[in-house]
Design an enzyme around this catalytic site. Structure first.
Site, PDB file in Angstrom:
ATOM      1  N   ARG A   1      46.197  43.578  26.190  1.00 46.50           N
ATOM      2  CA  ARG A   1      46.069  42.191  25.775  1.00 46.50           C
ATOM      3  C   ARG A   1      46.613  42.061  24.357  1.00 46.50           C
ATOM      4  O   ARG A   1      46.266  42.855  23.486  1.00 46.50           O
ATOM      5  CB  ARG A   1      44.587  41.823  25.821  1.00 46.50           C
ATOM      6  CG  ARG A   1      44.262  40.392  25.476  1.00 46.50           C
ATOM      7  CD  ARG A   1      44.010  39.566  26.719  1.00 46.50           C
ATOM      8  NE  ARG A   1      43.636  38.200  26.369  1.00 46.50           N
ATOM      9  CZ  ARG A   1      42.393  37.770  26.284  1.00 46.50           C
ATOM     10  NH1 ARG A   1      41.388  38.610  26.506  1.00 46.50           N
ATOM     11  NH2 ARG A   1      42.138  36.512  25.977  1.00 46.50           N
TER      12      ARG A   1
ATOM     13  N   LYS B   1      44.477  39.630  36.831  1.00 48.51           N
ATOM     14  CA  LYS B   1      44.180  40.364  35.601  1.00 48.51           C
ATOM     15  C   LYS B   1      45.167  41.524  35.560  1.00 48.51           C
ATOM     16  O   LYS B   1      45.100  42.434  36.374  1.00 48.51           O
ATOM     17  CB  LYS B   1      42.734  40.881  35.656  1.00 48.51           C
ATOM     18  CG  LYS B   1      42.282  41.597  34.409  1.00 48.51           C
ATOM     19  CD  LYS B   1      40.778  41.839  34.496  1.00 48.51           C
ATOM     20  CE  LYS B   1      40.199  42.642  33.353  1.00 48.51           C
ATOM     21  NZ  LYS B   1      41.018  42.986  32.234  1.00 48.51           N
TER      22      LYS B   1
ATOM     23  N   ARG C   1      44.194  43.771  20.680  1.00 50.29           N
ATOM     24  CA  ARG C   1      42.864  43.224  20.932  1.00 50.29           C
ATOM     25  C   ARG C   1      41.914  43.309  19.763  1.00 50.29           C
ATOM     26  O   ARG C   1      41.086  42.440  19.564  1.00 50.29           O
ATOM     27  CB  ARG C   1      42.254  44.093  22.024  1.00 50.29           C
ATOM     28  CG  ARG C   1      42.001  43.413  23.272  1.00 50.29           C
ATOM     29  CD  ARG C   1      41.386  44.448  24.151  1.00 50.29           C
ATOM     30  NE  ARG C   1      40.040  44.012  24.406  1.00 50.29           N
ATOM     31  CZ  ARG C   1      39.693  43.437  25.540  1.00 50.29           C
ATOM     32  NH1 ARG C   1      40.553  43.276  26.495  1.00 50.29           N
ATOM     33  NH2 ARG C   1      38.460  43.023  25.703  1.00 50.29           N
TER      34      ARG C   1
ATOM     35  N   LYS D   1      35.728  38.168  34.561  1.00 49.53           N
ATOM     36  CA  LYS D   1      36.699  39.124  35.105  1.00 49.53           C
ATOM     37  C   LYS D   1      36.104  39.686  36.388  1.00 49.53           C
ATOM     38  O   LYS D   1      34.912  39.976  36.457  1.00 49.53           O
ATOM     39  CB  LYS D   1      37.021  40.221  34.087  1.00 49.53           C
ATOM     40  CG  LYS D   1      35.842  40.986  33.550  1.00 49.53           C
ATOM     41  CD  LYS D   1      36.264  41.975  32.495  1.00 49.53           C
ATOM     42  CE  LYS D   1      35.035  42.632  31.854  1.00 49.53           C
ATOM     43  NZ  LYS D   1      35.316  43.403  30.663  1.00 49.53           N
TER      44      LYS D   1
ATOM     45  N   GLU E   1      43.445  33.725  38.082  1.00 49.27           N
ATOM     46  CA  GLU E   1      44.701  34.337  37.634  1.00 49.27           C
ATOM     47  C   GLU E   1      44.580  35.820  37.878  1.00 49.27           C
ATOM     48  O   GLU E   1      43.480  36.356  37.861  1.00 49.27           O
ATOM     49  CB  GLU E   1      44.836  34.154  36.112  1.00 49.27           C
ATOM     50  CG  GLU E   1      45.684  33.034  35.638  1.00 49.27           C
ATOM     51  CD  GLU E   1      45.669  33.011  34.105  1.00 49.27           C
ATOM     52  OE1 GLU E   1      46.421  33.791  33.515  1.00 49.27           O
ATOM     53  OE2 GLU E   1      44.898  32.242  33.532  1.00 49.27           O
TER      54      GLU E   1
ATOM     55  N   GLU F   1      49.487  39.328  28.241  1.00 49.07           N
ATOM     56  CA  GLU F   1      49.393  40.758  28.532  1.00 49.07           C
ATOM     57  C   GLU F   1      50.734  41.398  28.229  1.00 49.07           C
ATOM     58  O   GLU F   1      51.766  40.948  28.732  1.00 49.07           O
ATOM     59  CB  GLU F   1      49.047  40.936  30.020  1.00 49.07           C
ATOM     60  CG  GLU F   1      48.532  42.311  30.372  1.00 49.07           C
ATOM     61  CD  GLU F   1      47.035  42.483  30.066  1.00 49.07           C
ATOM     62  OE1 GLU F   1      46.386  41.490  29.634  1.00 49.07           O
ATOM     63  OE2 GLU F   1      46.522  43.599  30.257  1.00 49.07           O
TER      64      GLU F   1
END
Ligand SMILES: [Zn+2]
Ligand SMILES: [Zn+2]
Lengths: 334, 532
Positions: free
Chosen positions: B230, B225, B245, B398, B223, B270
């Site tokens: 977040r 980023k 977060r 990530k 996906e 996000e």
């Protein structure tokens, strides 16, 4: 118009006693010096003649290795100097041998305190209050935030930390002349008779104290012992060795420091001190102001420390005072 | 209060994280309710007494201490509360008034108003010694400055009673000080707090940097980023909350999202702001700067809502319609999320698209060619992984895009020169040596003095001044709570630096006000980027 006597003259390098042509605690070598006590910022080497207590002379000899020109003076003894100046050494209660110097001339009395404290100290003779016209005082802890707690509380804190971590040792940073011996003597008085381990730089001064009649109990050198032997023990070192590589030879040291500055949290943190012990060999704020009231001088002169606050106190109490810009005096690591 | 005061002092002098944890654990175990709950709230900045400010303390002392002696003392000590604790005149009689308990102090402080504080605070101070007065001032004005993050306090709580920190984190947000139900559960074995019908924060699932690993796309899905913040959006029993977060409730900052969700669900995504800056696929997003304008505001103007409307690009669903989906594999959660999307208003939600690739090599190519500003890189998620709190190895990765970016924690700040000489504008930042939740510590990895706007510099300067732990001449040590995303050209091995690494041209890419410090990167992440 100043009420200050002309015969006693503050100069940046010390206090000059004109008729006798001599200096009190000069920061440079002079022909004749009257020295209050053995701390390096008051007692410099190399004078032609040094008038001081027997103990102060012994301490200076240990540091500068010179006996030439040493003139011992006993507490309470009066020396007649040149120019009709009388000098009397009175106990200052600061460190072993420390004296206030009372100077008399033409009917006027001037006292130079050097450094002093008012608390009992098993290693030295207590401060003696004497009246005078000009009181020349220190002001190391001359801020109202400084009120030293009873030393018994601080010693109890140290012993409690030791008892709480039997596998560790407590490393106490303490000024090598005076503070270290006082802490050791107070520990003994509190019933702690285990061996106390010393950094090498402490050894000669502690031995000298014992020779001069201050018993310090079982002292050992860190260098002579294995790490394991020092578990559960108190180790004393100069403040500069606290965060030094040297301390790696110790078993899990808890870092303590015995100093009046430890009152302020930030000061303790800056030195990475985990166990701050507020133990000082100087008068705290209340003792400074109380001493001025007891001595009740016509005028107070302030040699070194936080002079602005003490000046302000004099102003608030309608007392005369001035700050002397003396060089070479430092805040002792105290 | 004496025990609390002793704890505060011990924390100030204890350097090691382990030592600090042990102190808090012992306090929490030995102190009765509700004192320990209030203390925990104080340590996690969970208390607010609007009537007592630093200026209140100054005014109180003004009536009791000569102003010249006060300011000389304050300058020397460097802290108003500490100076006042020393200078407060010791009362003559104290035997008849024992020190207040923490709960009593809290109750008293909470009852004070700006009008009454000057009369109400002195009797409380008269019952305390200097250490107690210091603790009371710190309690009253907030900001303990003892080097404890909220996270660390929660870890101490979990360790004190041998419970899982993730559960503590989860219940935490359902409760208010003094956390009676939390202590009843952890310390006395009572049932856990009933959180069924509460809009609770669930700890996020986090990713490890990919580094040299290659994954098989049969097991992992890719996906984008996205370059926003977040968030977790929770709707339950008619109430909606938006969490950052770190678990902070930021609902008030983005009111349009609160009204947009009315289906019971817990969603992970996000947060972005609409704009044309980045094409994206469905509905573009504005640059991170535009989003930054909206962060940290307690209220939002209509103009701002119209000019920079927020939306959430959804990654995951932790719960839908009352069912906890976290135990399910990602693929099933994704299917449920996709099924939910048509029911959500398009204006405020879209779905983070899957990036299709034949194999890893093709994915690498796609990543290289992605030049959209809204894309920070790729996320790789194991198709069969449940949603687990924290950073579990092998589940999510990530894969950040160049320039090299790393999340560091601000450690020290120094004043700049010239125009900036009154600002703390030179920053030393560090990465963790290991797991920050066990014995990882921060080690400096570099310095930066560029990459921020004048406006941000003012905010940074304020942050430094308000979060100073220590001063060393011109340098201030901060409480290490702020995360910088640092951009740099390359990193090299260096014997001259304690970290063994030297960064080339580090600059502050972004200030992560939203990111908790323990989520910053580890040194090994930086070391893996060495290409010497
Ligand atoms: Zn001295
Ligand atoms: Zn001195």
């Amino acid at each position: 118009m100043s009420s200050a006597p002309h015969w006693i003259q503050p100069h940046p390098q010390g206090i000059y006693v004109a008729p006798a042509d001599c200096w009190v605690d000069p920061s440079a070598a002079v022909e004749r010096a009257l020295v209050t006590h053995g701390h390096a910022d008051h007692a410099r080497g190399g004078h032609g003649e040094t008038l001081a207590t027997r103990e102060t002379l012994a301490i200076m000899d240990l540091r500068y290795n010179t006996q030439a020109g040493a003139v011992p003076v006993a507490y309470g003894e009066t020396l007649r100097l040149a120019g009709s100046v009388d000098a009397t050494y009175l106990p200052a209660g600061h460190v072993l041998g420390s004296a206030q110097i009372l100077l008399e001339h033409a009917g006027e009395r001037v006292i130079v305190t050097g450094d002093y404290k008012r608390r009992p100290d098993p290693t030295c003779v207590p401060f003696e209050v004497a009246r005078c016209d000009i009181f020349i005082t220190e002001a190391t802890f001359g801020l109202p935030v400084f009120t030293h707690p009873p030393i018994a509380d601080e010693i109890a804190k140290l012993l409690a930390a030791l008892a709480a971590s039997p596998k560790a040792c407590v490393l106490v940073g303490a000024y090598a002349l005076g503070k270290a011996q006082r802490v050791i003597a107070e520990l003994r008085a509190a019933g702690h008779h285990d061996p106390i381990y010393l950094h090498g730089a402490m050894e000669r001064m502690c031995r000298l104290y014992e020779e001069l009649g201050v018993p310090l109990g079982d002292l050992r050198l860190v260098a002579d012992h294995a790490k394991e032997e020092m578990r559960g023990a108190i180790v004393v070192c100069p403040p500069s060795a606290l965060n030094d590589r040297w301390s790696r030879r110790l078993p899990e040291p808890i870092t303590a420091m015995a100093s009046g500055w430890m009152r302020v949290r930030q000061r303790a943190r800056q030195r990475n001190v985990e166990l701050p012990l507020v133990i000082s060999d100087h008068a705290d704020w209340n003792e400074l102001t109380q001493t001025v009231q007891e001595v009740d001088p016509r005028e107070t002169w302030i040699t070194h420390g936080r002079e602005e606050a003490l000046l302000r106190w004099h102003e608030l109490h309608q007392r005369k005072a001035r700050a002397l810009a003396l060089v070479g005096y430092e805040d002792e690591d105290d | 209060m004496e025990q609390f005061a002793a704890l505060i002092d011990a924390l100030i002098y204890t350097r090691s994280r382990k030592g600090k944890l042990a102190l808090i654990e012992q306090y929490l175990r030995e102190t009765p309710d509700p004192d320990r709950g209030w203390a925990l709230a104080a340590l996690t900045d969970g208390l607010d007494f609007p009537a007592v400010k630093s200026s209140t303390i100054r005014n109180l002392l003004k009536d009791r201490v000569d102003p010249v002696l006060w300011s000389l003392s304050r300058d020397f000590v460097g802290d108003t509360a500490e100076t006042a604790s020393f200078l407060w005149p010791e009362p003559l009689r104290r035997d008849d008034a024992p020190p207040p308990t923490v709960s009593e102090a809290v109750a008293n402080l909470a009852a004070m108003t700006r009008a009454s504080v000057m009369a109400d605070l002195p009797p409380l101070l008269d019952r305390l010694d200097a250490k107690g007065r210091y603790a009371l001032f710190k309690l009253a004005t907030g900001g303990m400055r003892v080097g404890i993050s909220a996270r660390l306090a929660k870890i101490a709580f979990a360790q004190a009673f041998d419970v899982e920190v993730d559960r503590v984190e989860e219940y935490w947000h359902a409760l208010t000080p003094p956390y009676a139900e939390l202590f009843a559960w952890a310390a006395e074995g009572a049932d856990p707090p009933d959180t069924e019908n509460m809009p609770l924060f669930r700890p996020f699932m986090l990713a490890h940097p990919l580094e040299d690993t290659q994954v098989d796309l049969a097991d992992y899905v890719a996906e984008w980023k996205w370059d926003g913040i977040r968030v977790q959006l929770v709707h339950v029993a008619g109430e909606t909350r938006l969490y950052s977060r770190s678990g902070d409730d930021i609902s008030a900052t983005f009111p349009e999202l609160i009204t947009a969700l009315d289906i019971p669900a817990v969603l992970d995504g996000e947060l972005l702001v609409r704009g044309s800056h980045q094409g994206g696929e469905a509905g573009g997003a504005a640059s991170f700067n535009a989003l930054q304008q909206r962060l940290g505001r307690k209220t939002v103007s209509k103009k701002m809502l119209a000019e920079a409307p927020a939306f959430v690009r959804l990654y995951d669903a932790l719960a839908i319609g009352g069912d906890d989906l976290r135990v399910l594999p990602w693929s099933q959660r994704r299917a449920q999320l996709e099924a939910l999307i048509p029911e959500l208003p398009e204006s405020h939600f879209d779905l983070s698209q899957i990036v299709a690739a034949q194999d890893f090599a093709q994915l690498a190519q796609i990543r290289e060619s992605a030049r959209d500003d809204a894309i920070e890189g790729l996320m790789l998620k194991r198709r069969d992984s449940p949603y687990v709190a924290g950073r579990k190895t092998g589940l999510w990765y990530k894969w950040k895009r160049d320039p090299l970016l790393i999340d560091c924690v601000l450690m020290y700040a120094q004043r700049g020169s010239g125009k900036r000489s009154s600002f703390y504008s030179d920053y030393t930042f560090g990465c963790w040596t290991g797991d920050p939740d066990s014995d990882g510590e921060l080690l400096p990895v570099g310095k930066a003095y560029s990459g921020f706007t004048d406006e941000e510099l003012k905010k940074l300067d304020r942050h430094v001044r308000q979060n100073t732990l220590n001063r060393f001449g011109p340098v201030r040590e901060t409480d290490k709570s702020l995360v910088f995303e640092v951009a740099f050209d390359s990193v090299h091995a260096s014997k001259r630096h304690k970290s063994g690494l030297a960064m080339r041209f580090p600059r502050i890419h972004r200030i992560r006000w939203d990111k908790p410090a323990h989520e910053a990167d580890r040194i090994e992440t930086l070391r893996a980027l060495v290409r010497d």
